[in-house]
Design a protein around this motif. Sequence first.
Motif, PDB file in Angstrom:
ATOM      1  N   SER A 116       0.834  -1.197   0.000  1.00  0.00           N
ATOM      2  CA  SER A 116       0.000   0.000   0.000  1.00  0.00           C
ATOM      3  C   SER A 116       0.867   1.245   0.000  1.00  0.00           C
ATOM      4  CB  SER A 116      -0.946   0.010   1.208  1.00  0.00           C
ATOM      5  OG  SER A 116      -0.209  -0.061   2.419  1.00  0.00           O
ATOM      6  N   VAL A 117       0.248   2.352  -0.375  1.00  0.00           N
ATOM      7  CA  VAL A 117       0.899   3.662  -0.410  1.00  0.00           C
ATOM      8  C   VAL A 117       0.044   4.627   0.401  1.00  0.00           C
ATOM      9  CG1 VAL A 117       1.660   5.566  -1.883  1.00  0.00           C
ATOM     10  CG2 VAL A 117       1.910   3.219  -2.674  1.00  0.00           C
ATOM     11  N   VAL A 118       0.693   5.417   1.253  1.00  0.00           N
ATOM     12  CA  VAL A 118      -0.003   6.417   2.059  1.00  0.00           C
ATOM     13  C   VAL A 118       0.432   7.797   1.587  1.00  0.00           C
ATOM     14  CG1 VAL A 118      -0.412   7.328   4.371  1.00  0.00           C
ATOM     15  CG2 VAL A 118      -0.151   4.864   4.026  1.00  0.00           C
ATOM     16  N   VAL A 119      -0.536   8.610   1.181  1.00  0.00           N
ATOM     17  CA  VAL A 119      -0.281   9.981   0.742  1.00  0.00           C
ATOM     18  C   VAL A 119      -0.678  10.920   1.871  1.00  0.00           C
ATOM     19  CG1 VAL A 119      -0.770  11.734  -1.000  1.00  0.00           C
ATOM     20  CG2 VAL A 119      -0.726   9.321  -1.646  1.00  0.00           C
ATOM     21  N   HIS A 120       0.222  11.817   2.237  1.00  0.00           N
ATOM     22  CA  HIS A 120      -0.007  12.757   3.334  1.00  0.00           C
ATOM     23  C   HIS A 120      -0.344  14.120   2.726  1.00  0.00           C
ATOM     24  CE1 HIS A 120       1.886   9.635   5.796  1.00  0.00           C
ATOM     25  NE2 HIS A 120       2.867   9.627   4.912  1.00  0.00           N
ATOM     26  N   ASP A 121      -1.605  14.472   2.796  1.00  0.00           N
ATOM     27  CA  ASP A 121      -2.107  15.689   2.158  1.00  0.00           C
ATOM     28  C   ASP A 121      -2.299  16.775   3.215  1.00  0.00           C
ATOM     29  OD1 ASP A 121      -3.243  17.598   0.593  1.00  0.00           O
ATOM     30  OD2 ASP A 121      -5.093  16.507   0.158  1.00  0.00           O
ATOM     31  N   GLY A 122      -1.417  17.770   3.217  1.00  0.00           N
ATOM     32  CA  GLY A 122      -1.546  18.884   4.140  1.00  0.00           C
ATOM     33  C   GLY A 122      -2.532  19.917   3.623  1.00  0.00           C
ATOM     34  N   ARG A 123      -3.440  20.344   4.471  1.00  0.00           N
ATOM     35  CA  ARG A 123      -4.497  21.271   4.050  1.00  0.00           C
ATOM     36  C   ARG A 123      -4.741  22.329   5.118  1.00  0.00           C
ATOM     37  NH1 ARG A 123      -9.216  17.010   2.041  1.00  0.00           N
ATOM     38  NH2 ARG A 123      -7.887  15.659   0.772  1.00  0.00           N
ATOM     39  N   VAL A 124      -5.430  23.380   4.708  1.00  0.00           N
ATOM     40  CA  VAL A 124      -5.912  24.386   5.645  1.00  0.00           C
ATOM     41  C   VAL A 124      -7.435  24.375   5.576  1.00  0.00           C
ATOM     42  CG1 VAL A 124      -5.679  26.207   3.897  1.00  0.00           C
ATOM     43  CG2 VAL A 124      -5.862  26.812   6.307  1.00  0.00           C
TER      44      VAL A 124
END
Length: 642
Positions: A116-124
């Motif tokens: 699996s692949v985990v994408v870390h999406d930083g948001r406001v």
Amino acid sequence: MPNNHKLVCARAVRQEFAGAFKQAIDDYRGARLSAATWAKSLQAKLPDTLPTVPLKFLYHEEVAQLAWDGAVTLDNAEARKQGNNFRVMARTRPLQPQEVEDGRYESVSSEGANNSVVVHDGRVHRDGRTLFTVHSRFCVDQVFGRDDTNAVVFEDAAKPLLQSAVAGGRSTLIFFGQTGTGKTYTARGVLDNMTHSLFEQVPWVSLSCYELAGTRGGREAVFDLLAEKAQVKILTGEDGNAHVRGARAVKCENSENLQEAIRTAFSWRSSEHTERNEASSRSHCVLELQFPDSATSPDDASQGRGLLRILDLAGSERNFETQLHTRSMAERGGHINYSLLMLKECARLMHKNRCRTEQDHAAKVAHVPFRSSRLTHLLKSSFTDVAHRTVVVATLSPSPTDVEHSLNTLQHVGMMRSGRPWESGTTNASSQDDGLAKTSSGFEKVEGRGHALHSKLQDARKAQLSLHAFSMVTQVGGSLAKKYDAENVKTEAFIDARWHRELNVKVEEDLWVLREADAEAIQVLTSWREEQWAASKVHDMARWDASTLQAFLGSLELPGKARIPSTMTGAQLRRLGRRGLRALCSDEETAQLLCEALLGEELAGKAAAASHRDANAKITALGQHKVYAALPETPQPLEMPA
């Protein structure tokens, strides 16, 4: 508001507040490492429902559970061993030197044991005050690690397809991903490894190579790269498969001839300098290897039986990444994006049709427009032929500026796989076939993207309180209860609905959509916000206690003695003034240096408070998708005197 504004602001947030998002990513990776380290001891000593309790005590609850599933539960661990005809793999390139120099960080984590692949999406958040990170896990059939070379990619992705084609079958290898993620690099590495082992199995091979690109007249065409880009056609044969008519076929009897033919073909491929890549491919390159039948004569290269097709697709680009393109580049880029869009649309419709038929076998299915582009016409058999073996290698960029591309790539390659009508999806215990319950494992066992529906509004409301409240709670009850029974006083989150109208959205207006990831965890960066607030008050002497003041005085190199009482606080020291400080110091020089040090702390406190206000203002502006906040600050020009 145009979507480009949102994307530009999202990228600016990840770069501007990189420290906060790095901390969130490190929390997830630390939780995963802790889970893998503690797993055996915790599972042996605690009941089945309690091993994750210590992990959730140290880390964010959702992050701890996601990390535990990726390191211990391993629902997708068996996917690599399955012999499916359609497989999806992922490979993440390392950060480039320029990206490291610019302060970029890795926003993609690979979980090899769980495939699996985990994408870390930083948001406001749109309230303009909260930063949060969405950790999204996508399960595939295999993930290539950081140290895996092109030889490993060939062994796991291309070699099974090569063996199938040599045995007389039809196979396709697709490299799919964003511009600048290493598709062409991986494709050429796989071809180099293939040429060395190919002729150990067959005496000769027939090579054809062509590209799908746009013409100046605004049409999509096919050009033969072995015939100096002569135009050819894609037609459907009697067998129902798409064939290229008029393309030159080169017979190769050894690896040197094959490598030379491949180099010649690639030298004619369309490539140009873009904002993302110095030599970006501006077309879809298709390389076909046709293998002989055991009874075929070496002098007749047209009677091959097995077929291996390798596609190096051009990468998609956003509008704001093509500002420097010429007119011809823009036209070719439009054809690239259109063909990729049609490929994704065909995958989406196939998945939609599969969901309908699973619910009702007599349901009417939608038409899949494979003829909408040359690319989908060519790949039709990869999705419709049961015996056709296909591997899609999704190439990803770890840079935080490319998170949207990475999410888009993983969502669509998963949909391509789940859209095949004979691929068994997640089944319930109630679904049976001839009295036997269907079973699934590995990739099919994961209930996530492409297997279920969920409400985006309901998912958002679960995190709404934490996103708005920032742990700001107020006690409910009288003063007597607060004073004498503080442990049992109830608390409630403070939210003013007048300023948060999104809370009033009706459920009836909600849309139920396909899950975008197999698992997600939303981590609100409250600890980072508290650290920033504390850092802005470090130099505020009014908040210093007696121990902090004594530590500050001890750090100064004063020539004389300062007789400051050990119980005096910073606020009391400020009220003394210069004359009071002079009375507590042994000489004038000591008093002068102490006053200067206190003045420096006061100025540093004002600067820290101003910086904190500017950061909050920028978060607010970026949360409202105001593009000016994402632009780099430029110094104001000096006005020349008249």
